[in-house]
Design an enzyme around this catalytic site. Structure first.
Site, PDB file in Angstrom:
ATOM      1  N   SER A 121      45.346  12.118  11.473  1.00 43.79           N
ATOM      2  CA  SER A 121      44.300  11.713  10.542  1.00 43.79           C
ATOM      3  C   SER A 121      43.051  12.580  10.738  1.00 43.79           C
ATOM      4  O   SER A 121      43.150  13.800  10.732  1.00 43.79           O
ATOM      5  CB  SER A 121      43.999  10.221  10.727  1.00 43.79           C
ATOM      6  OG  SER A 121      43.157   9.748   9.706  1.00 43.79           O
ATOM      7  N   ASP A 291      48.659  10.218   5.343  1.00 41.42           N
ATOM      8  CA  ASP A 291      48.184  10.090   6.718  1.00 41.42           C
ATOM      9  C   ASP A 291      49.298   9.567   7.621  1.00 41.42           C
ATOM     10  O   ASP A 291      49.885   8.522   7.357  1.00 41.42           O
ATOM     11  CB  ASP A 291      46.993   9.126   6.718  1.00 41.42           C
ATOM     12  CG  ASP A 291      46.264   9.073   8.046  1.00 41.42           C
ATOM     13  OD1 ASP A 291      46.902   9.308   9.083  1.00 41.42           O
ATOM     14  OD2 ASP A 291      45.058   8.791   8.031  1.00 41.42           O
TER      15      ASP A 291
END
Length: 498
Positions: A121, A291
């Site tokens: 992320s 993500d």
């Protein structure tokens, strides 16, 4: 990952091929075989806390470097030594009277202490800046603030009212793309910038000799799996059974995406940004990436360890440093459907499980730097100042205040100092191998003979030492010996401050 330095000169560092005499050249020294890992958690805005930890680590590293320096030396210390410091390493304004802490954050680069930087992320954004762009921590902090202002400063109106509309995300993906494209333009190699500004306008690719990787989740339709976006080649030849031990099974050449596409793919958190759609290496169908930090891989340390074990065989792990984002156990406040979804997301990204798994293995040089009591700041909590309305001012103040409290703990100080001492010791041992260190520290990716008629003109030499042997054997007695003495090099050149 610079595998040719770490183990064997069997593959070219970037493009082209190595001469046959180099394919059997090995480096026996443990100084280069053992790989140092930096693993960075995901956490949205809290990635600012991660950078504060790295800034403090660089301060401790600076102190250790000074202790190791010969007494009475007046040398301008930096982590390129014994090579000279290149121009324009930082784009920050530096006052000669600034504190040691500030100076350390621009004089000592994480890419000189770690071989492999893995992020999940927003940890991926930091990994790209530190490794792919070879940036200082201070420069990363500046860019992180700028990106946060551009991305989180203006959520979509309907999202602010907790509307739950299928396919509707809280933030604009195009704004994220523009923000990181600007970072790429400012921070890429000067040669890449020249290419970007040319009529061709080619965008810099993700591939590099440094080891950077980002965890994403990719797939088409309902079939989705974890996917590792690598800046280096990894075509696994291990006979190890991986299905049960390694959740990421995509082995291939380095990722063909542009740098900004990797950043977009790795940070496309569900409900916050829409997925990135891309055609990966050798695939006929288009794949959606999001993500990969949802679940245990929000802390990518285990993935990084397994990646090194597969690339360099088990037993070649050096320092393993895992840095969190001071994530609190539970999110406080909020109501409505979106608030419940956000709280579920926060719960699913708990990094503690991975830390406990790694700690059980008792690696001698493993450290986890994280405030376990946590910050009650959500992924996108970018609050402005009460009075000036300066974007993010209140959020940064809260993070810095909490960080200062965390730094008062004796165990934290001890971990930072011990980790810094180990990293400095390893850097200085490597720096004694002058040819290998020159390439590693300065980002030179290719050495090539200047003689166009030379039988090895198309070959790329692994480092200056192997080129010197070639020159001695092939050209030292020729009329043009001095003209051919220096190789043509492909190096990393920092851009001047705009």
């Amino acid at each position: 990952m610079d595998s040719s330095i770490a183990s064997e000169f069997s593959t070219p560092p970037q493009h082209g091929r190595l001469s046959r005499r180099e394919t059997t050249a090995t480096i026996a020294s443990r100084d280069w075989q053992e790989q140092n890992i930096l693993s960075l958690d995901g956490g949205g805005i809290r990635g600012y806390w991660t950078l504060l930890v790295l800034e403090k680590l660089m301060e401790y590293i600076g102190e250790r470097e000074r202790l190791e320096e010969e007494q009475g030396s007046t040398a301008d210390l930096h982590s390129f030594l014994p090579n000279p410091e290149p121009a324009n390493v930082t784009q920050c304004n530096i006052d000669p009277n600034t504190s040691v802490r500030y100076t350390a954050a621009v004089k000592f680069l994480p890419c000189h202490y770690f071989d492999f930087i893995c992020g999940s992320s927003t940890g991926s954004l930091i990994a790209i800046m530190l490794s792919r762009f070879r940036m200082t921590v201070k420069d990363c902090l500046c860019e992180y603030e700028n990106m946060s202002n551009q991305i989180f400063g203006r959520p979509r109106l309907l999202s602010q009212r907790n509307a739950l509309i299928p396919g509707w995300t809280k933030y604009s993906a195009s704004r994220m793309e523009k923000a990181f494209k600007k970072v790429t333009t400012r921070r890429c190699n000067q040669a890449d910038r020249n290419e970007l500004d040319s009529e061709r306008g080619n965008e810099p690719g993700f591939k590099t000799i440094k080891g950077t990787c980002s965890i994403t989740k990719g797939g088409s339709g309902s079939e989705r799996s974890l996917y590792l976006l690598r800046s280096y080649d990894h075509q696994n030849t291990s006979d190890k059974t991986l299905e049960e031990t390694y959740p990421i099974l995509n082995f291939d050449l380095a990722e063909s995406m542009s740098i900004w596409q990797v950043a977009r793919a790795a940070t496309a958190a569900p409900f916050y940004f829409k997925e990135l759609v891309f055609r990966p290496n050798g695939e006929n169908s288009r794949v959606s990436y999001s993500d990969g930090g949802f679940g245990q891989t929000n802390n990518p340390t285990e993935v990084a360890i397994e990646e090194i074990n597969l690339l360099h065989r088990e037993g070649n792990l050096g320092v393993i440093l895992s840095i969190g984002t001071a994530k609190a156990d539970n999110k406080r406040g909020g109501s409505g459907a979106r608030a419940h979804i956000e709280q579920a997301f926060e719960t699913a990204t708990n990094p503690k499980v991975v830390h406990h798994n790694v700690a059980k293995r008792r690696y001698p040089h493993y450290w986890r730097l994280n405030d376990e009591s946590g910050l009650y700041i959500s992924l996108d909590d970018w609050r402005p100042s009460y009075f000036t309305r300066q974007p993010g001012h209140r959020t940064i103040s809260v993070i810095r205040e909490r960080f200062s409290e965390w730094m008062q703990r004796a165990d934290v100080v001890r971990m930072l100092d011990t980790c810094a001492a180990e990293l400095v010791s390893r850097r200085r041992k490597r720096a004694q191998h002058e040819h290998l260190w020159e390439r590693f520290a300065t980002g030179i990716s290719q050495f090539q003979c200047r003689n166009r008629e030379c039988s090895q003109n198309d070959d790329y030499f692994a480092h200056r030492g192997t080129f010197d042997k070639h020159w001695e054997n092939e050209h030292s007695q020729s009329e043009d010996a001095e003209k051919l003495r220096e190789p043509m090099v492909t190096l990393w050149e920092y851009q001047a401050r705009p």
